[in-house]
Motif scaffolding. Structure first.
Motif, PDB file in Angstrom:
ATOM      1  N   GLU A   3       0.828  -1.200   0.000  1.00  0.00           N
ATOM      2  CA  GLU A   3       0.000   0.000   0.000  1.00  0.00           C
ATOM      3  C   GLU A   3       0.865   1.253   0.000  1.00  0.00           C
ATOM      4  OE1 GLU A   3      -2.701  -0.184   3.234  1.00  0.00           O
ATOM      5  OE2 GLU A   3      -3.788  -1.927   2.456  1.00  0.00           O
ATOM      6  N   ASN A   6       2.063   1.676  -3.505  1.00  0.00           N
ATOM      7  CA  ASN A   6       0.991   2.148  -4.379  1.00  0.00           C
ATOM      8  C   ASN A   6       0.717   3.635  -4.190  1.00  0.00           C
ATOM      9  OD1 ASN A   6       0.601  -0.407  -5.468  1.00  0.00           O
ATOM     10  ND2 ASN A   6      -0.957  -0.985  -3.952  1.00  0.00           N
ATOM     11  N   VAL A   7       0.716   4.078  -2.938  1.00  0.00           N
ATOM     12  CA  VAL A   7       0.487   5.501  -2.667  1.00  0.00           C
ATOM     13  C   VAL A   7       1.637   6.335  -3.232  1.00  0.00           C
ATOM     14  CG1 VAL A   7       0.306   7.256  -0.860  1.00  0.00           C
ATOM     15  CG2 VAL A   7      -0.934   5.096  -0.630  1.00  0.00           C
ATOM     16  N   SER A  10       1.357   6.697  -6.950  1.00  0.00           N
ATOM     17  CA  SER A  10       0.276   7.591  -7.355  1.00  0.00           C
ATOM     18  C   SER A  10       0.644   9.063  -7.177  1.00  0.00           C
ATOM     19  CB  SER A  10      -0.989   7.281  -6.555  1.00  0.00           C
ATOM     20  OG  SER A  10      -1.413   5.951  -6.783  1.00  0.00           O
ATOM     21  N   TYR A  11       1.465   9.347  -6.177  1.00  0.00           N
ATOM     22  CA  TYR A  11       1.772  10.747  -5.863  1.00  0.00           C
ATOM     23  C   TYR A  11       3.281  11.041  -5.888  1.00  0.00           C
ATOM     24  CZ  TYR A  11      -3.079  11.150  -4.434  1.00  0.00           C
ATOM     25  OH  TYR A  11      -4.461  11.175  -4.428  1.00  0.00           O
ATOM     26  N   ILE A 178      -1.874  15.297   0.757  1.00  0.00           N
ATOM     27  CA  ILE A 178      -2.192  14.020   0.103  1.00  0.00           C
ATOM     28  C   ILE A 178      -3.008  13.130   1.033  1.00  0.00           C
ATOM     29  CG2 ILE A 178      -1.208  11.899  -0.845  1.00  0.00           C
ATOM     30  CD1 ILE A 178       1.212  13.573  -1.741  1.00  0.00           C
ATOM     31  N   LYS A 181      -6.617  13.882   1.234  1.00  0.00           N
ATOM     32  CA  LYS A 181      -7.377  13.474   0.049  1.00  0.00           C
ATOM     33  C   LYS A 181      -7.617  11.965   0.026  1.00  0.00           C
ATOM     34  CE  LYS A 181      -6.322  14.998  -3.951  1.00  0.00           C
ATOM     35  NZ  LYS A 181      -5.555  15.314  -5.177  1.00  0.00           N
ATOM     36  N   THR A 182      -6.627  11.209   0.476  1.00  0.00           N
ATOM     37  CA  THR A 182      -6.666   9.751   0.339  1.00  0.00           C
ATOM     38  C   THR A 182      -6.991   9.024   1.638  1.00  0.00           C
ATOM     39  OG1 THR A 182      -4.296   9.561   0.812  1.00  0.00           O
ATOM     40  CG2 THR A 182      -4.937   9.887  -1.490  1.00  0.00           C
ATOM     41  N   ALA A 184      -4.877   8.052   3.557  1.00  0.00           N
ATOM     42  CA  ALA A 184      -3.794   7.076   3.736  1.00  0.00           C
ATOM     43  C   ALA A 184      -2.703   7.687   4.618  1.00  0.00           C
ATOM     44  CB  ALA A 184      -3.227   6.668   2.381  1.00  0.00           C
ATOM     45  N   GLU A 187       0.424   5.407   5.409  1.00  0.00           N
ATOM     46  CA  GLU A 187       1.281   5.209   4.240  1.00  0.00           C
ATOM     47  C   GLU A 187       2.063   6.480   3.887  1.00  0.00           C
ATOM     48  OE1 GLU A 187      -2.024   2.300   4.180  1.00  0.00           O
ATOM     49  OE2 GLU A 187      -1.886   4.474   4.451  1.00  0.00           O
TER      50      GLU A 187
END
Length: 224
Positions: A3, A6-7, A10-11, A178, A181-182, A184, A187
């Motif tokens: 995870e 993946n984060v 994405s960013y 971030i 928004k997510t 997360a 992470e």
């Protein structure tokens, strides 16, 4: 862990831009602190007593207040007298000013470790005080002070996160944006922690190698 990857994937552009900005703030504030620290150390050693008192009072004022308060004063209070700085400039100036005060103490210690006989020998050769400092004392003092200056650079890297409070999009600010928004949070802050750890390890290794290369046998200041 997947995870986290993946984060990051994405960013990655936003995080890497934030990392670059963090490093810019760190190195610029360190450079300001280096120049200011040398100037303060020399001024406290060679200026008339009234000026020494003023400089000492300034040093104690900066050392006695948190860096974040100094940042708030520069960013929020100075506009009331017509001095308005953007978040980046205010952050660099606040951190550089704070660093200059602490670096001045490192320089005073390093300069004080140079034997007086070297000053006397340089004066006997006809060098002025400026000539003695520039050609004899400061080059040696720099080599002696490298361990303390290295610590200061690492501290500034971590202290750069205070720029978050004036909305500068460095690592912590960008990470919070971030995460909001997510959701997360774990992470994102894990990624930020990894960034800081990796950069700190790289800087530490470079600075240790530089310290060993430039060290003066028999004269050294241990790392804190």
């Amino acid at each position: 862990m997947s995870e986290v990857v993946n984060v990051f994937a994405s960013y990655a552009p936003e995080l890497l831009n934030a990392l670059i900005l963090t490093l810019e703030v760190t190195f610029l504030s360190f450079a300001i602190g280096l120049a200011g620290g040398v100037a303060i150390a020399i001024s406290r050693a060679s200026t008339p007593k009234p000026i020494k008192i003023l400089i000492t009072a300034f040093v104690e004022l900066v050392r006695g207040t948190p860096m974040v308060v100094q940042l708030f004063f520069i960013y929020y209070a100075l506009p009331s007298i017509g001095i308005k700085l953007d978040p980046f400039t205010a952050s660099v100036f606040a951190m550089g000013l704070n660093s200059a005060v602490y670096q001045s103490e490192y320089w005073r210690t390093a300069i004080g470790s140079i034997p007086k006989t070297q000053w006397e020998a340089a004066y006997s050769l006809g060098l002025s005080t400026f000539g003695v400092l520039a050609n004899v004392v400061l080059p040696q003092a720099l080599r002696i002070a490298i361990p303390l200056l290295s610590n200061e650079l690492i501290y500034l890297l971590k202290f750069s996160s205070i720029a978050y409070f004036v909305a500068l999009p460095e690592l912590v600010y960008t990470g919070k944006w971030i995460a909001s928004k997510t959701f997360a949070y774990i992470e994102i802050y894990t990624i930020i922690a990894i960034f800081y750890i990796v950069i700190t390890m790289i800087l530490s290794e470079i600075l240790v190698r530089l310290e060993k290369k430039l060290s003066i046998p028999g004269i050294t200041i241990k790392r804190i």
